[in-house]
Design a protein around this motif. Structure first.
Motif, PDB file in Angstrom:
ATOM      1  N   ALA A   1       0.856  -1.188   0.000  1.00 21.89           N
ATOM      2  CA  ALA A   1       0.000   0.000   0.000  1.00 21.89           C
ATOM      3  C   ALA A   1       0.888   1.231   0.000  1.00 21.89           C
ATOM      4  CB  ALA A   1      -0.910   0.009   1.225  1.00 21.89           C
ATOM      5  N   ALA A   2       0.476   2.226  -0.748  1.00 19.08           N
ATOM      6  CA  ALA A   2       1.237   3.475  -0.817  1.00 19.08           C
ATOM      7  C   ALA A   2       0.322   4.580  -1.294  1.00 19.08           C
ATOM      8  CB  ALA A   2       2.431   3.339  -1.760  1.00 19.08           C
ATOM      9  N   GLY A   3       0.755   5.789  -1.082  1.00 19.69           N
ATOM     10  CA  GLY A   3       0.056   6.952  -1.615  1.00 19.69           C
ATOM     11  C   GLY A   3       0.842   7.516  -2.776  1.00 19.69           C
ATOM     12  N   PRO A   4       0.756   8.834  -2.989  1.00 24.97           N
ATOM     13  CA  PRO A   4       1.485   9.447  -4.100  1.00 24.97           C
ATOM     14  C   PRO A   4       3.001   9.238  -4.047  1.00 24.97           C
ATOM     15  CG  PRO A   4      -0.200  10.941  -3.286  1.00 24.97           C
ATOM     16  CD  PRO A   4      -0.145   9.795  -2.322  1.00 24.97           C
ATOM     17  N   ALA A   5       3.536   8.859  -2.873  1.00 20.41           N
ATOM     18  CA  ALA A   5       4.981   8.634  -2.766  1.00 20.41           C
ATOM     19  C   ALA A   5       5.469   7.513  -3.670  1.00 20.41           C
ATOM     20  CB  ALA A   5       5.359   8.326  -1.319  1.00 20.41           C
ATOM     21  N   ILE A   6       4.547   6.683  -4.173  1.00 14.88           N
ATOM     22  CA  ILE A   6       4.969   5.614  -5.081  1.00 14.88           C
ATOM     23  C   ILE A   6       5.633   6.200  -6.315  1.00 14.88           C
ATOM     24  CG2 ILE A   6       2.773   5.488  -6.339  1.00 14.88           C
ATOM     25  CD1 ILE A   6       5.089   2.547  -5.285  1.00 14.88           C
ATOM     26  N   HIS A   7       5.259   7.413  -6.686  1.00 13.59           N
ATOM     27  CA  HIS A   7       5.894   8.039  -7.840  1.00 13.59           C
ATOM     28  C   HIS A   7       7.364   8.364  -7.556  1.00 13.59           C
ATOM     29  CE1 HIS A   7       1.655   8.626  -8.978  1.00 13.59           C
ATOM     30  NE2 HIS A   7       2.111   8.597 -10.209  1.00 13.59           N
ATOM     31  N   ARG A   8       7.696   8.652  -6.317  1.00  7.71           N
ATOM     32  CA  ARG A   8       9.091   8.913  -5.967  1.00  7.71           C
ATOM     33  C   ARG A   8       9.909   7.630  -5.991  1.00  7.71           C
ATOM     34  NH1 ARG A   8       9.623  11.306  -0.552  1.00  7.71           N
ATOM     35  NH2 ARG A   8      11.728  11.846  -1.273  1.00  7.71           N
ATOM     36  N   VAL A   9       9.258   6.507  -5.736  1.00  8.59           N
ATOM     37  CA  VAL A   9       9.935   5.216  -5.897  1.00  8.59           C
ATOM     38  C   VAL A   9      10.212   4.963  -7.381  1.00  8.59           C
ATOM     39  CG1 VAL A   9       9.730   2.723  -5.563  1.00  8.59           C
ATOM     40  CG2 VAL A   9       8.891   4.279  -3.796  1.00  8.59           C
ATOM     41  N   ILE A  10       9.241   5.281  -8.212  1.00 12.66           N
ATOM     42  CA  ILE A  10       9.383   5.060  -9.656  1.00 12.66           C
ATOM     43  C   ILE A  10      10.479   5.943 -10.249  1.00 12.66           C
ATOM     44  CG2 ILE A  10       8.189   5.364 -11.872  1.00 12.66           C
ATOM     45  CD1 ILE A  10       5.620   4.429 -10.472  1.00 12.66           C
ATOM     46  N   THR A  11      10.612   7.160  -9.762  1.00 11.01           N
ATOM     47  CA  THR A  11      11.648   8.048 -10.301  1.00 11.01           C
ATOM     48  C   THR A  11      13.019   7.781  -9.676  1.00 11.01           C
ATOM     49  OG1 THR A  11      11.192   9.773  -8.641  1.00 11.01           O
ATOM     50  CG2 THR A  11      10.008   9.909 -10.750  1.00 11.01           C
ATOM     51  N   GLY A  12      13.082   6.947  -8.645  1.00 14.72           N
ATOM     52  CA  GLY A  12      14.345   6.664  -7.990  1.00 14.72           C
ATOM     53  C   GLY A  12      14.714   7.657  -6.913  1.00 14.72           C
ATOM     54  N   GLU A  13      13.886   8.677  -6.700  1.00 14.58           N
ATOM     55  CA  GLU A  13      14.168   9.655  -5.647  1.00 14.58           C
ATOM     56  C   GLU A  13      14.080   9.023  -4.261  1.00 14.58           C
ATOM     57  OE1 GLU A  13      12.252  13.675  -6.325  1.00 14.58           O
ATOM     58  OE2 GLU A  13      11.172  12.464  -7.809  1.00 14.58           O
ATOM     59  N   LEU A  14      13.236   8.006  -4.127  1.00 12.89           N
ATOM     60  CA  LEU A  14      13.049   7.323  -2.856  1.00 12.89           C
ATOM     61  C   LEU A  14      13.382   5.847  -3.061  1.00 12.89           C
ATOM     62  CD1 LEU A  14      12.071   7.539   0.097  1.00 12.89           C
ATOM     63  CD2 LEU A  14       9.757   7.055  -0.731  1.00 12.89           C
ATOM     64  N   PRO A  15      14.563   5.394  -2.612  1.00 12.44           N
ATOM     65  CA  PRO A  15      14.920   3.986  -2.777  1.00 12.44           C
ATOM     66  C   PRO A  15      13.891   3.074  -2.110  1.00 12.44           C
ATOM     67  CG  PRO A  15      16.827   5.286  -2.123  1.00 12.44           C
ATOM     68  CD  PRO A  15      15.629   6.179  -1.979  1.00 12.44           C
ATOM     69  N   ALA A  16      13.730   1.885  -2.665  1.00 15.68           N
ATOM     70  CA  ALA A  16      12.692   0.977  -2.194  1.00 15.68           C
ATOM     71  C   ALA A  16      12.840   0.654  -0.716  1.00 15.68           C
ATOM     72  CB  ALA A  16      12.711  -0.299  -3.026  1.00 15.68           C
ATOM     73  N   ASP A  17      14.076   0.368  -0.266  1.00 18.22           N
ATOM     74  CA  ASP A  17      14.253   0.021   1.149  1.00 18.22           C
ATOM     75  C   ASP A  17      13.931   1.199   2.054  1.00 18.22           C
ATOM     76  OD1 ASP A  17      16.447   1.481   0.332  1.00 18.22           O
ATOM     77  OD2 ASP A  17      17.941   0.184   1.274  1.00 18.22           O
ATOM     78  N   ARG A  18      14.278   2.393   1.601  1.00 19.32           N
ATOM     79  CA  ARG A  18      13.985   3.596   2.382  1.00 19.32           C
ATOM     80  C   ARG A  18      12.480   3.857   2.416  1.00 19.32           C
ATOM     81  NH1 ARG A  18      15.382   6.510   6.618  1.00 19.32           N
ATOM     82  NH2 ARG A  18      15.001   8.733   6.373  1.00 19.32           N
ATOM     83  N   ALA A  19      11.794   3.584   1.308  1.00 24.07           N
ATOM     84  CA  ALA A  19      10.347   3.782   1.250  1.00 24.07           C
ATOM     85  C   ALA A  19       9.651   2.911   2.282  1.00 24.07           C
ATOM     86  CB  ALA A  19       9.834   3.465  -0.151  1.00 24.07           C
ATOM     87  N   ILE A  20      10.126   1.673   2.441  1.00 18.62           N
ATOM     88  CA  ILE A  20       9.537   0.772   3.431  1.00 18.62           C
ATOM     89  C   ILE A  20       9.891   1.211   4.842  1.00 18.62           C
ATOM     90  CG2 ILE A  20       9.552  -1.601   4.298  1.00 18.62           C
ATOM     91  CD1 ILE A  20      10.029  -2.506   1.389  1.00 18.62           C
ATOM     92  N   ALA A  21      11.144   1.595   5.050  1.00 17.31           N
ATOM     93  CA  ALA A  21      11.606   1.981   6.384  1.00 17.31           C
ATOM     94  C   ALA A  21      10.875   3.218   6.903  1.00 17.31           C
ATOM     95  CB  ALA A  21      13.111   2.222   6.367  1.00 17.31           C
ATOM     96  N   THR A  22      10.557   4.145   6.010  1.00 18.28           N
ATOM     97  CA  THR A  22       9.896   5.381   6.427  1.00 18.28           C
ATOM     98  C   THR A  22       8.375   5.257   6.454  1.00 18.28           C
ATOM     99  OG1 THR A  22       9.870   6.185   4.140  1.00 18.28           O
ATOM    100  CG2 THR A  22      11.769   6.805   5.516  1.00 18.28           C
ATOM    101  N   GLY A  23       7.844   4.137   5.988  1.00 18.46           N
ATOM    102  CA  GLY A  23       6.402   3.959   5.961  1.00 18.46           C
ATOM    103  C   GLY A  23       5.732   4.557   4.740  1.00 18.46           C
ATOM    104  N   ALA A  24       6.517   5.085   3.799  1.00 18.82           N
ATOM    105  CA  ALA A  24       5.920   5.622   2.575  1.00 18.82           C
ATOM    106  C   ALA A  24       5.254   4.509   1.778  1.00 18.82           C
ATOM    107  CB  ALA A  24       6.982   6.318   1.732  1.00 18.82           C
TER     108      ALA A  24
END
Length: 213
Positions: free
Chosen positions: A168-191
């Motif tokens: 589950a994710a909100g608009p932050a999934i787009h930052r994962v797609i662009t590489g601005e938010l690494p996948a492991d960091r996205a999980i760690a921060t709750g994004a």
């Protein structure tokens, strides 16, 4: 007759006369996902005034971009073959827009149609061809999508189903797609919240769906 006449004789100006009015390309984007009833188009574009939606549909139909069809006792709108030729244009525009996407504002939401087309935009078929077949079930705000990747083939459908990774994710999934938010960091921060499966698979998702910002 086009709603706007630029007074120039060229392919670009004629194209803009046909689909350059506000909301027109977003209607085309949503119809690239599949045929839609009037109410479904209105729900997917919650800020469009009803009179503007009606006008754009009439203009696009007159231009031969869309058509109205009876289906199960209701009227649906769908792209004509001429209208479907806009798909690479829409995907290219989406990839270009990713570069200036920035952070989401509080009032901005993800629709099923917008995320489906964004995933098509970001899909790296060459990368996917080197990875194992993977299914993702994504809950992206109000949109729930089943994303199946089988080699260079992508299939995105509404709803859930058996998946290797459910997240589950909100608009932050787009930052994962662009590489601005690494996948492991996205999980760690709750994004991104992993609901089922191994979180490491989000890294595979990020490799499969990528647009450089």
């Amino acid at each position: 007759m086009a709603a706007r006449d630029y007074g120039q004789y060229s392919g670009i100006t004629r194209g803009l006369e046909l689909v350059g009015e506000r909301w027109a390309l977003l209607i085309v984007r949503d119809l690239l996902v599949g045929p839609r009833r009037y109410g479904e188009l209105a729900a997917g574009l919650p800020r469009i005034p009803s009179n503007i939606l009606a006008s754009r549909l009439k203009e696009l139909q007159a231009a031969g971009v869309i058509r109205r069809l009876p289906r199960s006792r209701v009227i649906v709108y769908e792209l004509t073959p001429y209208g479907r030729e806009l798909e690479p244009v829409v995907l290219a525009l989406g990839a270009w827009g990713f570069k200036a996407l920035g952070d989401a504002r509080d009032e901005q939401v993800i629709s099923l149609e917008s995320m489906t087309v964004d995933l098509r935009t970001a899909f790296q078929a060459g990368v996917a061809a080197t990875l194992p077949r993977t299914a993702y079930a994504a809950r992206l705000g109000p949109a729930e999508l089943l994303i199946r990747v089988d080699g260079p083939t992508l299939d995105v459908t509404p709803g859930g189903g058996p998946a290797d990774l459910v997240f589950a994710a909100g608009p932050a999934i787009h930052r994962v797609i662009t590489g601005e938010l690494p996948a492991d960091r996205a999980i760690a921060t709750g994004a991104v919240e992993v609901l089922h499966g191994q979180g490491e698979l989000l890294g595979r998702f990020a490799s499969t769906f990528h647009v450089a910002a």
